[in-house]
Design a protein around this motif. Structure first.
Motif, PDB file in Angstrom:
ATOM      1  N   GLN A   1      24.285  39.674   4.321  1.00  0.00           N
ATOM      2  CA  GLN A   1      24.133  39.636   5.852  1.00  0.00           C
ATOM      3  C   GLN A   1      25.383  37.940   6.645  1.00  0.00           C
ATOM      4  O   GLN A   1      26.433  38.157   6.704  1.00  0.00           O
ATOM      5  CB  GLN A   1      23.579  39.406   6.843  1.00  0.00           C
ATOM      6  N   LEU A   2      25.338  37.327   4.598  1.00  0.00           N
ATOM      7  CA  LEU A   2      25.635  35.912   4.448  1.00  0.00           C
ATOM      8  C   LEU A   2      25.434  34.609   5.479  1.00  0.00           C
ATOM      9  O   LEU A   2      25.436  33.979   4.891  1.00  0.00           O
ATOM     10  CB  LEU A   2      27.746  35.611   5.134  1.00  0.00           C
ATOM     11  N   THR A   3      25.120  34.973   6.457  1.00  0.00           N
ATOM     12  CA  THR A   3      24.292  34.109   6.816  1.00  0.00           C
ATOM     13  C   THR A   3      22.590  34.502   7.179  1.00  0.00           C
ATOM     14  O   THR A   3      23.267  35.701   7.968  1.00  0.00           O
ATOM     15  CB  THR A   3      24.922  33.590   8.923  1.00  0.00           C
ATOM     16  N   ILE A   4      22.096  33.302   7.869  1.00  0.00           N
ATOM     17  CA  ILE A   4      20.801  33.768   8.435  1.00  0.00           C
ATOM     18  C   ILE A   4      20.904  32.459   9.695  1.00  0.00           C
ATOM     19  O   ILE A   4      19.816  33.337  10.341  1.00  0.00           O
ATOM     20  CB  ILE A   4      19.689  33.749   7.401  1.00  0.00           C
ATOM     21  N   SER A   5      21.548  31.438  10.162  1.00  0.00           N
ATOM     22  CA  SER A   5      20.794  31.067  11.400  1.00  0.00           C
ATOM     23  C   SER A   5      21.324  31.634  12.418  1.00  0.00           C
ATOM     24  O   SER A   5      20.714  31.137  13.229  1.00  0.00           O
ATOM     25  CB  SER A   5      21.586  30.049  10.987  1.00  0.00           C
ATOM     26  N   SER A   6      22.242  32.645  12.690  1.00  0.00           N
ATOM     27  CA  SER A   6      22.450  33.020  13.798  1.00  0.00           C
ATOM     28  C   SER A   6      21.245  33.871  14.737  1.00  0.00           C
ATOM     29  O   SER A   6      20.876  34.261  13.886  1.00  0.00           O
ATOM     30  CB  SER A   6      24.101  33.455  14.022  1.00  0.00           C
TER      31      SER A   6
ATOM     32  N   SER B   1      14.806  32.832  13.158  1.00  0.00           N
ATOM     33  CA  SER B   1      15.352  33.394  11.946  1.00  0.00           C
ATOM     34  C   SER B   1      14.666  32.932  10.332  1.00  0.00           C
ATOM     35  O   SER B   1      14.942  33.243   9.683  1.00  0.00           O
ATOM     36  CB  SER B   1      16.522  32.440  11.988  1.00  0.00           C
ATOM     37  N   LEU B   2      14.072  32.020  10.759  1.00  0.00           N
ATOM     38  CA  LEU B   2      14.218  31.007   9.632  1.00  0.00           C
ATOM     39  C   LEU B   2      12.793  31.511   9.217  1.00  0.00           C
ATOM     40  O   LEU B   2      12.827  31.865   7.978  1.00  0.00           O
ATOM     41  CB  LEU B   2      13.564  29.117   9.816  1.00  0.00           C
TER      42      LEU B   2
ATOM     43  N   PHE C   1      11.794  33.488   5.471  1.00  0.00           N
ATOM     44  CA  PHE C   1      10.563  33.056   4.943  1.00  0.00           C
ATOM     45  C   PHE C   1       9.379  34.335   4.066  1.00  0.00           C
ATOM     46  O   PHE C   1       9.450  34.733   2.981  1.00  0.00           O
ATOM     47  CB  PHE C   1      10.234  32.327   5.785  1.00  0.00           C
ATOM     48  N   LEU C   2       9.372  35.302   5.408  1.00  0.00           N
ATOM     49  CA  LEU C   2       8.861  36.595   4.957  1.00  0.00           C
ATOM     50  C   LEU C   2       9.730  37.159   4.252  1.00  0.00           C
ATOM     51  O   LEU C   2       8.948  38.161   3.526  1.00  0.00           O
ATOM     52  CB  LEU C   2       8.858  37.473   6.713  1.00  0.00           C
ATOM     53  N   ILE C   3      11.284  37.784   4.109  1.00  0.00           N
ATOM     54  CA  ILE C   3      12.113  38.428   3.756  1.00  0.00           C
ATOM     55  C   ILE C   3      11.731  38.547   1.927  1.00  0.00           C
ATOM     56  O   ILE C   3      12.132  39.355   1.110  1.00  0.00           O
ATOM     57  CB  ILE C   3      13.356  38.617   4.501  1.00  0.00           C
ATOM     58  N   ILE C   4      11.648  36.843   1.961  1.00  0.00           N
ATOM     59  CA  ILE C   4      12.335  36.472   0.316  1.00  0.00           C
ATOM     60  C   ILE C   4      10.170  36.709  -0.289  1.00  0.00           C
ATOM     61  O   ILE C   4      10.489  36.730  -1.476  1.00  0.00           O
ATOM     62  CB  ILE C   4      12.692  34.961  -0.083  1.00  0.00           C
ATOM     63  N   MET C   5       9.784  36.403   0.869  1.00  0.00           N
ATOM     64  CA  MET C   5       8.066  36.148  -0.188  1.00  0.00           C
ATOM     65  C   MET C   5       8.079  37.666  -0.344  1.00  0.00           C
ATOM     66  O   MET C   5       7.312  37.945  -1.140  1.00  0.00           O
ATOM     67  CB  MET C   5       7.286  35.921   0.182  1.00  0.00           C
ATOM     68  N   GLY C   6       8.559  38.129   0.670  1.00  0.00           N
ATOM     69  CA  GLY C   6       8.017  39.540   0.344  1.00  0.00           C
ATOM     70  C   GLY C   6       8.549  40.360  -0.474  1.00  0.00           C
ATOM     71  O   GLY C   6       8.536  40.900  -0.999  1.00  0.00           O
TER      72      GLY C   6
END
Lengths: 462, 462, 462
Positions: free
Chosen positions: A259-264, B18-19, B23-28
């Motif tokens: 996805q390359l970005t996470i903030s949008s 988004s944050l 967080f959930l994705i990387i921890m998961g």
């Protein structure tokens, strides 16, 4: 700034940008760790006499890519190509003049390049010259003129750029990602390949196929005039399984990170959907492969290695559109991936091409499944959801992309492996293959006999 | 938007969301990697003849969970149960109609489900039928009617939902998390179990106990009329230790990630506190176990495997309230965990129940320690800090939760393992147990003899 | 808050702070996983009779650090030292009164402390008493008075604080990070060590050197009056390589995470630049080491273990200034690191000091390369970019820092290892060294002979 001051868009953009870089870095780190996964999947699948050899090939993959992708690869892939932009980029060589903001992106793309090269090492295992493979991985991940004189017995200059150019086409600003504007209701149609079913895995799979075919099978694998396939088992199931587990972990970052970005807005959900689809496709592919291998003519045991390869094939197939599928579509995709894996694995054996890791079946078999099926399964404009001319044209572009990737990578692989073969430096001599590569080439047996003793395994022989 | 424009709450909420998903994705992802940890902890602890078998059980755990938790489990756990809401959820089957924003949460909860199932595989190692285990893990992580005819010799239909229902009670919107409103000064009191000392580990431990008890001990483990316990050592300490190290790493995400969000004020600190408490509890538990095993009647050597299990028990115990403890409380908790581990490990041997991994001692022993002690050690309303009726009622609710979890999981485990036992399909035949499962069931010996040679270990025999 | 309400600076600061804590936690987790990397790099490099021993040393490293760094270490390093602030901190013992916001930082620094201690275990492998090492790691990572009576044959009280004090000097608020204000055009000049080439690696390397020197070589390593060096090969190349791969992964967090924050403008880019420079330095160091070992008098084979150590040395050297270098400077640094590694490895052999892991060559050799070369290669005020008095003084401060770190760690190592040696408890008795430590000390052979059989390796002997 007082704590009640209002915040401007500039400040929030800065924060968002930091967050995006953080996302790319951590995801890239996990993709980087896939090197370890490939290394151990392969190390477990070779005989004990070739373990050091396969490991050093994988270690060097990361580092040769680090050099080659830095100097040339990223420039060809994501540089500004001026008039040639549709075909290739041409700035940022050795990160020259590259804006500091682009380093996170560079790192993430580098980890993908390193992965692409690793696919080949499995297929050519146990018989390929260290130097032949080594030089080859320059060509896949970057491009390099290497005076092999320095390597004491080679004198070949390589020049190539297989992987970066394809990423430029499909992910940079090249002709595949641009596609074509059909006007009217249809508009722009382009090749779709989110995380690289085609760009990474079909490409790697084709190179692996050509490499394995030109090298010829390992001694003892196929008998002339016989249909019996020698198994030449790998030396350690747990080492191979370790590699598989690490790859399952890494693939979540490979697909999610694309996805390359996470903030949008929507990024978080898109990443999560990608990860979930990757798991579901892998689950059904693992299950499917396990059952096919159990019931089928291929065997009647519950095979761990087949299950691992099946799951990986499902993850490879999910790359193309894991961000654009319903979970049940991923389930369907996983079952097709299981079938494609079994099919290609069988075809390779019928063709008497020896691929010790089934790398072609996993990456090529999974990759084409993903590239083609996403044209059917895309939740917005896939053929199953939207039967019209547009979705048909889309399928067409997927075939165009596949043809371009296969043609390009086959051409260069044939040239490079062909030259190496002509010069007789592609394959190790028969006596070294018999003896194994670890001692003659590396003087590092994987399990040195003198390091064991005193109450351990060797007690047996007393 | 000009860079000086002010930012609205909507924009900041989108960024925060988004944050949180990130967080959930990387921890998961890190929790998902714990599958690899369990697999290797178990693979090292079995004999070489059963390595492939234990690995395929662990590989299939992730993928069977991927199917079962997707189709049923998440719906029962986090769906809307309407009138039955206190007991069970009933929407989002196969992620149908599940909002896209919930995929990150789905993924995180899936990784927990997969972990819960894995606990059992250690306790039933080296003698449980592949299919019996396999079907069983459907039941723990989801619920599935499986026509086992397709597996060639089974014909049993399973239906169960052990783990998802308990998570619904304790983490969804069920009766345990709701608790009871005592009114007045006391107010709402409910069962507390931050990261699942009870929900995951006691539950898994009970199933492991029942499984191991009904299966009976491995041949050679206990002699009738003798108190001597056969050790039946595992085949590889480094493989087991690798699993331990990966689990130490994964537990930080397991406990830290249970905060579920990171963007709200105080989240960052709460996650950090959870991680630090997990480390401190593990440190004291490791140290305690090491010393107890050294000084105690249990042995007089410094045991690595005991130390690893002790540390894991400390981490399991920290799950219940690592977000609500002072570090010194974690130190105390760790020492109790070490004692609980030793106690349960001894009890199991006295009961002649064979648990090759000490999974019951680690997960059940650590889990009940955590669930009960948090009622004493909670920094806000633990009995040690706040001796009143409220903290007493809280302790009561912890016992209620424990009783519910133990009763529920014992009931279903007894039914399932009991039926399998009645049909004679729970345990492999004696001759297969003797020979090991790898070759008869999987045709994949972990270390095939023909894959070794040429200057390696085998030189010994020349 | 309505969704159109404007956002205040306070809200954005809270979000930024959460993000920074998230960053520290996830990076710290990956650094923590380096314990697994060190453990396996070392386990593969020892003989099979000492595998359990080296693994338990590494397991206990994490947990002993967890206790000692919590009680003393962090207080000395980052507490408020009042009048002694330039030299040592003195608050937050056992996290007493530590603000909850500081737990993420505590965790991150703890993971670094654990790493520093691990460096020593490689150098003293296969002959150091478990207790001697064990007590020693308290001293490096914290400080502890340990009544060793409880360990049945020791009675020594330790008191030390090697690592925390040095981090206070260089990273806390001590005299090295403060430096000196030369006034005028030059201003403040201080010791520069971003991720700890000196603070972590030179310090660990010096302790490793003293430990290995005082212990003396393993039996069979050096012959008196002969220049022949016995190789005493490690027992498993794949286990060592696994450790190497995990360390490559971990180092990205070690160096990238040292930025400590991610939310401020420029943080994302700084982290990305650090990661990219780490990769490039490692790539050139790996390549350089591979070639030097191939062409040089040192050997004429392609050595995997040398390549891994070379890459690690490049990463160690990058610590000091990976955030402040151009990529091409990292390439140069990597080549110097390769030479330094080879040099120190050779020097150690000439001095007849036995370092089974080449830990001194990697960490000391890489560390001093990094600390000194950053004074030349810093893109802003390195000597190559800015030849003036300021850059000269900067180089001077790097030497001051090195001298302080070497002096401090050598002093304490000499005292501790010296006392242990005087009391005759530093080294295991000769017969235990011969037999290996696993069985006499731990009763846990790494590969118990009775755990093998039934169609596996042992078939050979039938």
């Amino acid at each position: 700034m007082s704590s009640n001051a209002t915040v401007t868009a500039k400040e929030i953009l800065s924060l968002s940008f930091s967050l995006d870089q953080f996302f790319l870095i951590i995801m890239g780190m996990v993709v980087y760790f896939m090197q370890c996964g490939f290394a151990f999947l392969e190390a477990g699948a070779v005989r004990s006499k070739n373990v050091t050899n396969i490991l050093i090939k994988n270690v060097m993959d990361s580092f040769v890519s680090g050099i080659a992708y830095w100097i040339f690869g990223y420039a060809f892939a994501y540089g500004d190509g001026g008039k040639a932009q549709k075909f290739i980029g041409a700035t940022y060589f050795a990160s020259y003049d590259m804006p500091v903001d682009q380093y996170a992106s560079f790192f993430f793309q580098y980890t993908f390049a390193a992965t692409a090269a690793t696919i080949v090492s499995g297929a050519v295992a146990e018989r390929c010259e260290f130097i032949a493979y080594f030089a080859y991985s320059f060509v896949i991940t970057g491009t390099f003129i290497l005076l092999l004189k320095t390597f004491s017995y080679f004198d070949i200059a390589f020049f190539g750029f297989i992987y970066p150019v394809v990423t430029h086409w499909a992910w940079g600003s090249g002709w595949l990602v641009d596609g074509y504007n059909y006007g009217g209701d249809i508009g722009q149609i382009a090749y779709q390949d989110f995380a690289g079913s085609g760009v990474v895995h079909v490409l790697g799979g084709v190179c692996a196929f050509i490499g394995a075919a030109l090298l010829g099978p390992r001694i003892g694998r196929f008998q002339k005039g016989s249909n019996v396939v020698g198994t030449l088992r790998g030396h350690s199931v747990p080492i191979a399984a370790l590699g598989g587990f690490i790859l399952f972990f890494g693939f979540l970052a490979f697909n999610g990170g694309s996805q390359l970005t996470i903030s949008s807005e929507g990024d978080g959900a898109a990443v999560a959907v990608s990860v979930v689809n990757t798991i579901i496709s892998a689950s059904f592919a693992a299950f499917g492969s396990l059952i096919i291998n159990r019931l089928h003519i291929f065997g009647n045991t519950w095979s761990l290695l087949v299950t691992i390869n099946g799951a990986l094939t499902g993850m490879v197939a999910a790359c193309a559109g894991c961000n654009q599928m319903h979970p049940w579509s991923s389930a369907v995709l996983g079952l097709f991936a299981a079938m494609s894996y079994t099919l290609w694995s069988t075809v390779m054996k019928k063709m008497n091409i020896d691929d010790p890791l089934d790398a072609v079946a996993v990456h090529f078999g999974g990759g084409i499944t993903g590239v083609i099926l996403i044209a059917f399964l895309d939740k917005d404009d896939g053929i199953l959801f939207n039967w019209d001319k547009k979705s048909g044209l889309k399928l067409g572009w997927q075939f165009v992309g596949l043809a371009a990737i296969i043609g390009w990578s086959a051409l260069f692989s044939l040239v490079i492996f062909g030259i190496l073969k002509c010069f007789g430096v592609l394959r190790v001599p028969r006596e070294i293959e018999d003896k194994g590569l670890d001692i003659p080439k590396h003087n590092e047996p994987a399990y040195p006999v003198e390091a064991y003793g005193h109450g351990h395994i060797e007690k047996l022989i007393q």
